[in-house]
Design an enzyme around this catalytic site. Structure first.
Site, mmCIF file in Angstrom:
data_model
loop_
_atom_site.group_PDB
_atom_site.id
_atom_site.type_symbol
_atom_site.label_atom_id
_atom_site.label_comp_id
_atom_site.label_asym_id
_atom_site.label_seq_id
_atom_site.Cartn_x
_atom_site.Cartn_y
_atom_site.Cartn_z
ATOM 1 N N ASP A 186 -5.131 -0.829 -4.746
ATOM 2 C CA ASP A 186 -3.645 -0.663 -4.265
ATOM 3 C C ASP A 186 -2.644 -1.628 -4.856
ATOM 4 O O ASP A 186 -1.666 -1.317 -5.264
ATOM 5 C CB ASP A 186 -3.605 -0.083 -3.073
ATOM 6 C CG ASP A 186 -3.884 -1.116 -2.220
ATOM 7 O OD1 ASP A 186 -4.493 -2.220 -2.431
ATOM 8 O OD2 ASP A 186 -3.718 -1.128 -0.599
ATOM 9 N N THR A 207 0.872 -1.225 0.027
ATOM 10 C CA THR A 207 0.191 -0.201 -0.165
ATOM 11 C C THR A 207 0.743 1.275 0.054
ATOM 12 O O THR A 207 0.498 2.170 -0.610
ATOM 13 C CB THR A 207 -1.012 -0.124 1.194
ATOM 14 O OG1 THR A 207 -1.838 -1.088 1.107
ATOM 15 C CG2 THR A 207 -1.939 1.167 1.505
#
Length: 634
Positions: free
Chosen positions: A472, A298
């Site tokens: 992501d 992320t």
């Protein structure tokens, strides 16, 4: 009767063989490394040997048998821990540990649920050699005499060690030319030079990258800048500035992959709200959009979005280069009058965000302390998405406008555990508990996004905002290919693994009315120029490697951090060129022109980050400003 004894240094031989075989069996049982031919299999079998010959051979310089035995136990324990740690890490990241990751200890507490889910009882096997060596020391008496081997014997031993290493490297070079100079794939390194030698090589690479900053003098900017300028894609004049002045709400959709969009699981719609959004006239939906993250997951996607640069290979930029100078999207928007912030109901130090956000020019970080986590609202790593969105919109209502808010979701994170009341569809039924729970977790995320849109409309923020939502990184790794094959009703190939890196991208502009589904190949690195151009902000002079998705000059070419790539014609992975549409292997010449370009782009991105080159660009811009000391001198 004279007691039988074993030849001197028998324990040394047993130690080498035991650790060698334990390592090889570990390769075969705990890592899904693709072996294409007998030569690759032989290299995989051979590659631990040179390291083990050397490291255990150090004992030949020790006079005391007791010291040698302690040393053997210590080395076997260290190698076992290395293999065990890599196996657990591989199950989650589908990759091998790097040194920077080992120092990311602040993340370990929050990662505990994911780590625990990847522990197997059979992992005790990695310590088999420790037991064998202990038994050998205990029950195999060596021939009396503590004298060291003669110098000539030691020399011959280490010459043999060097010879084994040279054979290993030569065979590896035949299988994979320029392995140590142009490879971004850690699995290839482990397959060819072995886990232990890979970690030594990793130490060298990390040391080299840190030296780059000290040696950089700014002259590198010319070469990199010329490359970036040559690949600049001018914005589409019909799209440039269409969202100017609006609030920007960018949502990072945790672990969401495209294979669930507009699909069902055992008759259950997985993402009903997002499915409707793909058809919404105010939405641009991208079907061939890829994540380009590495081990930073992320945090890498955040870095790519903000900077339009690739993440580092084998580490998280958020940890290793938080002291750099950046030209982030947040700082660019801040200069245009935006209040920039990130909203994430997790600990502020996770992924070193509290430090990195300052370097990215983000005005405020709404971390876990900004939220009230009520009973039943907590999830593995923080706060459930629905209450997170509810409270985030309340915070947005108090923000100065225009604002740029980046929201990072949490619930759809490995190991994808949900409370019973949040399971809106049944679990899938396969051999992968991870995939089984993933569909339920994605369904909850979809419901949360629906709530977010409703909250934004009720708050009055919706009409004057642009909402960007993107996956992501992957949620289901290659370790679950068997289960994925069951769901997709096909055998998963390296081509499929590359295509499964597609993540959704939605650009929603309320009231626009001219949205469409876009099939062109694109990646996360294209987000920064796209968003800034939609806001009417020029990026012509920015050091970015992505291109505006709406530009007529945008090229359908996506580079992965490990060197794989996808174009509209070909997919390049595991050194094989595949047809993008059919997945059939095609002539390598189709991929050849893009291989060098992908390596060049990755190299230039690394050069910018490792050399902290943007500090020199900032200095140049300061000198050129009216009223600066340099301008006054002129």
């Amino acid at each position: 009767m004279k007691k039988a004894t074993w030849p001197k240094h028998s324990v040394l031989v047993i130690a080498i063989v035991a650790t060698w075989l334990t390592t090889y069996v570990g390769y075969k049982t705990s890592f899904s490394m693709k072996i294409d031919n007998l030569m690759q299999e032989f290299i995989l079998f051979l590659n631990p040997l040179s390291f083990l010959l050397f490291v255990y051979g150090v004992a030949l310089f020790m006079k005391s048998t007791k010291k040698r035995n302690i040393y053997f136990m210590m080395i076997s324990l260290i190698t076992s821990i290395i293999m065990f740690s890599n196996a657990v890490f591989y199950r989650f990241f589908n990759d091998f540990i790097t040194l920077p990751v080992l120092f990311q200890t602040s993340n370990f507490g929050d990662l505990s649920s994911s780590i625990t889910a990847n522990l197997h009882v059979t992992d005790i096997f990695f310590f088999t050699d420790v037991l064998i060596i202990y038994l050998a020391i205990r029950f195999i008496p060596e021939r009396e005499g503590s004298e060291q081997p003669k110098k000539i014997a030691r020399k011959l031993y280490f010459v043999m060690t060097a010879a084994v290493m040279m054979v290993n490297l030569s065979l590896a070079e035949i299988q994979r030319p320029q392995l140590l100079t142009r490879s971004f794939d850690r699995e290839l390194l482990v397959k060819n030079i072995g886990t232990y030698n890979y970690h030594i090589y990793d130490l060298f690479i990390q040391s080299k990258s840190h030296a780059q900053r000290a040696l950089a003098d700014g002259s590198e900017l010319v070469e990199v800048g010329n490359y970036i300028n040559a690949n600049y894609a001018a914005p589409d004049p019909t799209k440039y500035g269409i969202a100017k002045g609006r609030n920007i709400i960018a949502i990072s959709l945790e672990s969401l992959q495209s294979f669930v969009i507009n699909q069902e699981m055992d008759g259950h719609v997985i993402t009903p709200f997002l499915n409707e959004l793909t058809k919404d006239p105010d939405t641009f939906y991208f079907t061939n959009f890829y994540h380009q993250t590495g081990l930073g997951k992320t945090s890498d996607s955040e870095f790519i979005l903000e900077n339009s640069l690739f993440p580092r290979n084998g580490s998280a930029v958020f940890f290793t280069h938080s002291g750099n100078t950046y030209q982030s999207m947040a700082s660019k928007l801040g200069d245009a009058g935006y209040f920039t912030n990130v909203m994430h109901a997790n600990n502020r130090s996770f992924w070193n965000r509290d430090i990195m956000y300052g370097a990215l020019g983000i005005d405020k970080f709404y971390d876990l302390e900004s939220y009230e986590v009520g009973e039943g609202q907590a999830v593995n790593w923080g706060m459930k998405d629905i209450p997170f969105f509810d409270q985030s919109v309340e915070l947005m209502k108090e923000m100065p406008q225009p604002f740029y808010s980046r929201l990072i979701t949490l619930t759809n994170h490995h190991p994808f555990d949900l409370d019973e009341e949040d399971k809106l569809i049944p679990a899938y039924n396969s051999n992968s508990n991870t995939l089984n729970k993933y569909f339920q977790s994605v369904r909850y995320m979809d419901e949360a996004i629906k709530v977010l849109f409703e909250d934004l409309k009720e708050s009055g923020l919706y009409d004057n905002s642009i909402i960007i939502m993107y996956g992501d990184h992957y949620g289901i790794s290659e370790n679950h290919n068997k289960a994925m094959g069951m769901y997709l009703d096909k055998k998963i190939t390296p081509y499929d693994n590359a295509k499964l890196q597609r993540v959704p991208l939605f650009i929603h502009i309320p009231g626009y009315g001219q949205g469409e589904t876009i099939d062109e190949v694109a990646g996360q690195i294209d987000l920064r120029p796209t968003i800034l151009h939609l806001m009417g902000i020029d990026t012509k002079d920015d050091m970015q490697l992505g291109a505006d998705l709406f530009s007529p000059d945008h090229e359908p070419f996506v580079i992965f951090r490990d060197g794989r790539f996808v174009t509209d014609k070909a997919v390049y992975t595991t050194d094989v060129c595949y047809d993008t549409e059919t997945g059939e292997e095609i002539d390598a010449e189709v991929c050849q022109p893009f291989i060098e370009r992908s390596m060049t782009s990755l190299d230039y991105s690394d050069m910018i980050i490792n050399g902290d080159l943007l500090r020199f660009k900032e200095e140049q811009e300061q000198e050129q400003k009216p009223g600066s000391n340099e301008q006054l001198k002129k």
